[in-house]
Design a protein around this motif. Structure first.
Motif, PDB file in Angstrom:
ATOM      1  N   GLU A 180       0.841  -1.207   0.000  1.00 19.48           N
ATOM      2  CA  GLU A 180       0.000   0.000   0.000  1.00 19.48           C
ATOM      3  C   GLU A 180       0.875   1.255   0.000  1.00 19.48           C
ATOM      4  O   GLU A 180       0.615   2.213  -0.744  1.00 19.48           O
ATOM      5  CB  GLU A 180      -0.945  -0.011   1.215  1.00 19.48           C
ATOM      6  CG  GLU A 180      -1.907   1.155   1.180  1.00 19.48           C
ATOM      7  CD  GLU A 180      -2.993   1.111   2.260  1.00 19.48           C
ATOM      8  OE1 GLU A 180      -3.179   0.053   2.898  1.00 19.48           O
ATOM      9  OE2 GLU A 180      -3.643   2.151   2.455  1.00 19.48           O
ATOM     10  N   ASP A 181       1.929   1.244   0.823  1.00 23.11           N
ATOM     11  CA  ASP A 181       2.854   2.397   0.862  1.00 23.11           C
ATOM     12  C   ASP A 181       3.456   2.656  -0.514  1.00 23.11           C
ATOM     13  O   ASP A 181       3.578   3.803  -0.958  1.00 23.11           O
ATOM     14  CB  ASP A 181       3.991   2.142   1.861  1.00 23.11           C
ATOM     15  CG  ASP A 181       3.499   2.223   3.297  1.00 23.11           C
ATOM     16  OD1 ASP A 181       2.358   2.669   3.502  1.00 23.11           O
ATOM     17  OD2 ASP A 181       4.266   1.812   4.208  1.00 23.11           O
ATOM     18  N   ARG A 182       3.831   1.551  -1.198  1.00 22.58           N
ATOM     19  CA  ARG A 182       4.456   1.691  -2.518  1.00 22.58           C
ATOM     20  C   ARG A 182       3.464   2.291  -3.518  1.00 22.58           C
ATOM     21  O   ARG A 182       3.822   3.122  -4.356  1.00 22.58           O
ATOM     22  CB  ARG A 182       4.938   0.312  -2.997  1.00 22.58           C
ATOM     23  CG  ARG A 182       5.851   0.359  -4.186  1.00 22.58           C
ATOM     24  CD  ARG A 182       7.255   0.783  -3.782  1.00 22.58           C
ATOM     25  NE  ARG A 182       8.141   0.857  -4.930  1.00 22.58           N
ATOM     26  CZ  ARG A 182       8.520   1.999  -5.506  1.00 22.58           C
ATOM     27  NH1 ARG A 182       8.125   3.157  -5.004  1.00 22.58           N
ATOM     28  NH2 ARG A 182       9.318   1.994  -6.538  1.00 22.58           N
ATOM     29  N   ALA A 183       2.208   1.842  -3.423  1.00 24.23           N
ATOM     30  CA  ALA A 183       1.179   2.352  -4.346  1.00 24.23           C
ATOM     31  C   ALA A 183       1.008   3.858  -4.153  1.00 24.23           C
ATOM     32  O   ALA A 183       0.960   4.623  -5.130  1.00 24.23           O
ATOM     33  CB  ALA A 183      -0.141   1.626  -4.117  1.00 24.23           C
ATOM     34  N   HIS A 184       0.941   4.313  -2.903  1.00 19.71           N
ATOM     35  CA  HIS A 184       0.757   5.751  -2.649  1.00 19.71           C
ATOM     36  C   HIS A 184       1.993   6.539  -3.098  1.00 19.71           C
ATOM     37  O   HIS A 184       1.871   7.624  -3.681  1.00 19.71           O
ATOM     38  CB  HIS A 184       0.477   5.998  -1.169  1.00 19.71           C
ATOM     39  CG  HIS A 184      -0.874   5.491  -0.726  1.00 19.71           C
ATOM     40  ND1 HIS A 184      -2.035   5.844  -1.370  1.00 19.71           N
ATOM     41  CD2 HIS A 184      -1.235   4.652   0.271  1.00 19.71           C
ATOM     42  CE1 HIS A 184      -3.063   5.245  -0.787  1.00 19.71           C
ATOM     43  NE2 HIS A 184      -2.605   4.509   0.213  1.00 19.71           N
TER      44      HIS A 184
END
Ligand code: ADP
Ligand code: MG
Length: 342
Positions: free
Chosen positions: A51-55
């Motif tokens: 999720e962090d990477r997506a944001h």
């Protein structure tokens, strides 16, 4: 004695249940202007990292977010970029050079003019369209070290490949997190990783363009990235005509070639995502030609005459859902030989 057996059975049940559930983690969130949902097996911390990477990627690649690399590049005509934006631009330019008439990230001024970014939909007049066409040419983008420069008036959008790039990045995170398997739905671009706990194949639904919440069929497959492009994802209607968000770079107009959706399966996320857009623009015949001369991917193409083209690599893995009666046409290498016969 009975009581003891009961307690032992209860303990076995609890242990079995927790073994089944603690190995699965799930998450759902919004990024890249779409909803993403993750299911990961065998790693408890992977979801958070994904999720962090997506944001983080969204913040770098969004053409509308004021601090993003792409926004700065489009605003200033030239900018030093982060590693992510730079490597995706380089890859996108390579792919565009191979199929420029169909796939070109410099269509962005036209995408904006038609209203697909701010929602101010309208049909530009012929003079405007000619001016927009003259701005579309990915070979005018210059990369020098970490600095990218655009021709005056030009701007770019990586919307056709950003989710595919994210899929490739997620694969690395899953590997580093020792996940045993995952199904990541990154807004219609799907990463299938490793294997499911029961070892069965992944089963992915292909959205029905007439009713995108439903599926016209299912694809059973192992690891890879499945990307779908469809006119139904974003469009407007004027005077009874539908205008979609996928544009023909040679005319700066929405594609109107009878294609309803294209789903591509390959091991490479950026390739799947770029090709789902490019094959859509090509249409059924040219898509088959492209596949025959590359064959490092498979696709499913639905056209508005009820024909469903499926390449031979995945034809046996596809099942039509109940109630759908498309004419299935297998695209094979042999057709090319047959055509060559006198
Ligand atoms: P989605 O992002 O809706 O899943 P696509 O992957 O097909 O769909 O990407 C479409 C986006 O790419 C459009 O919103 C537009 O910004 C951009 N685009 C449209 N036409 C082209 C094209 N021919 N080549 C490259 N990018 C395109
Ligand atoms: Mg795409």
């Amino acid at each position: 004695m009975k009581k003891r057996i009961c307690i032992i059975l209860c303990i076995i049940l609890i242990v079995t249940l927790s073994a089944c559930t603690c190995g699965t983690s799930e998450a759902s969130f919004q990024a890249m202007d779409t909803v993403m949902s993750l299911k990961v097996w065998g790693s408890s911390d992977a979801c958070e990292k994904l999720e962090d990477r997506a944001h983080a990627l969204d913040e770098r690649l969004s053409p509308t977010c004021a601090d993003s690399d792409i926004y700065r590049l489009n605003e200033n005509g030239s900018a030093a970029l982060s590693d992510d934006a730079l490597s995706l631009i380089k890859r996108t330019l390579e792919l565009s050079a191979q199929m420029k008439a169909y796939f070109d990230p410099t269509v962005y001024p036209a995408v904006c003019e038609w209203g697909f970014i701010d929602g101010n939909y309208h049909v530009p007049d012929d003079e405007w369209l000619a001016a927009l066409v003259s701005l579309i040419d990915s070979s005018d983008v210059v990369v020098d070290g970490d600095t990218v420069s655009l021709k005056s008036g030009m701007s770019i959008d990586l919307g056709a490949v950003a989710k595919g790039y994210l899929a490739d990045e997620c694969r690395e995170i899953l590997y580093d997190s020792n996940a045993s398997g995952a199904v990541l739905n990154l807004g219609g671009t799907i990463l299938l990783y490793g294997s499911k706990p029961d070892g069965s194949d992944f089963k992915v639904g292909v959205a029905d363009p007439e009713n995108p919440a439903g599926y016209f069929g299912y694809l059973s497959c192992s690891e890879g990235v499945i990307a779908t492009s469809g006119g139904y994802e974003r469009f407007f209607e004027q005077d009874g005509k539908r205008y979609i968000h996928i544009l023909d770079p040679t005319t700066a107009k929405p594609v109107d070639n009878g294609t309803l959706s294209v789903t591509v399966f390959s091991r490479d996320g950026v390739l799947s995502d770029a090709l789902s857009t490019a094959l859509f623009v090509m249409g059924a015949d040219k898509a088959a030609e492209h596949w025959r001369s590359h064959r490092n991917y498979d696709y499913i193409l639905l056209s508005d005459d009820g024909k469903l083209f499926i390449t031979e690599g995945i034809a046996d893995s596809f099942t039509l859902a109940d109630g759908y009666h498309f004419e299935i046409i297998t695209v094979s290498q042999e057709d090319a030989y047959a055509k060559k016969q006198p």
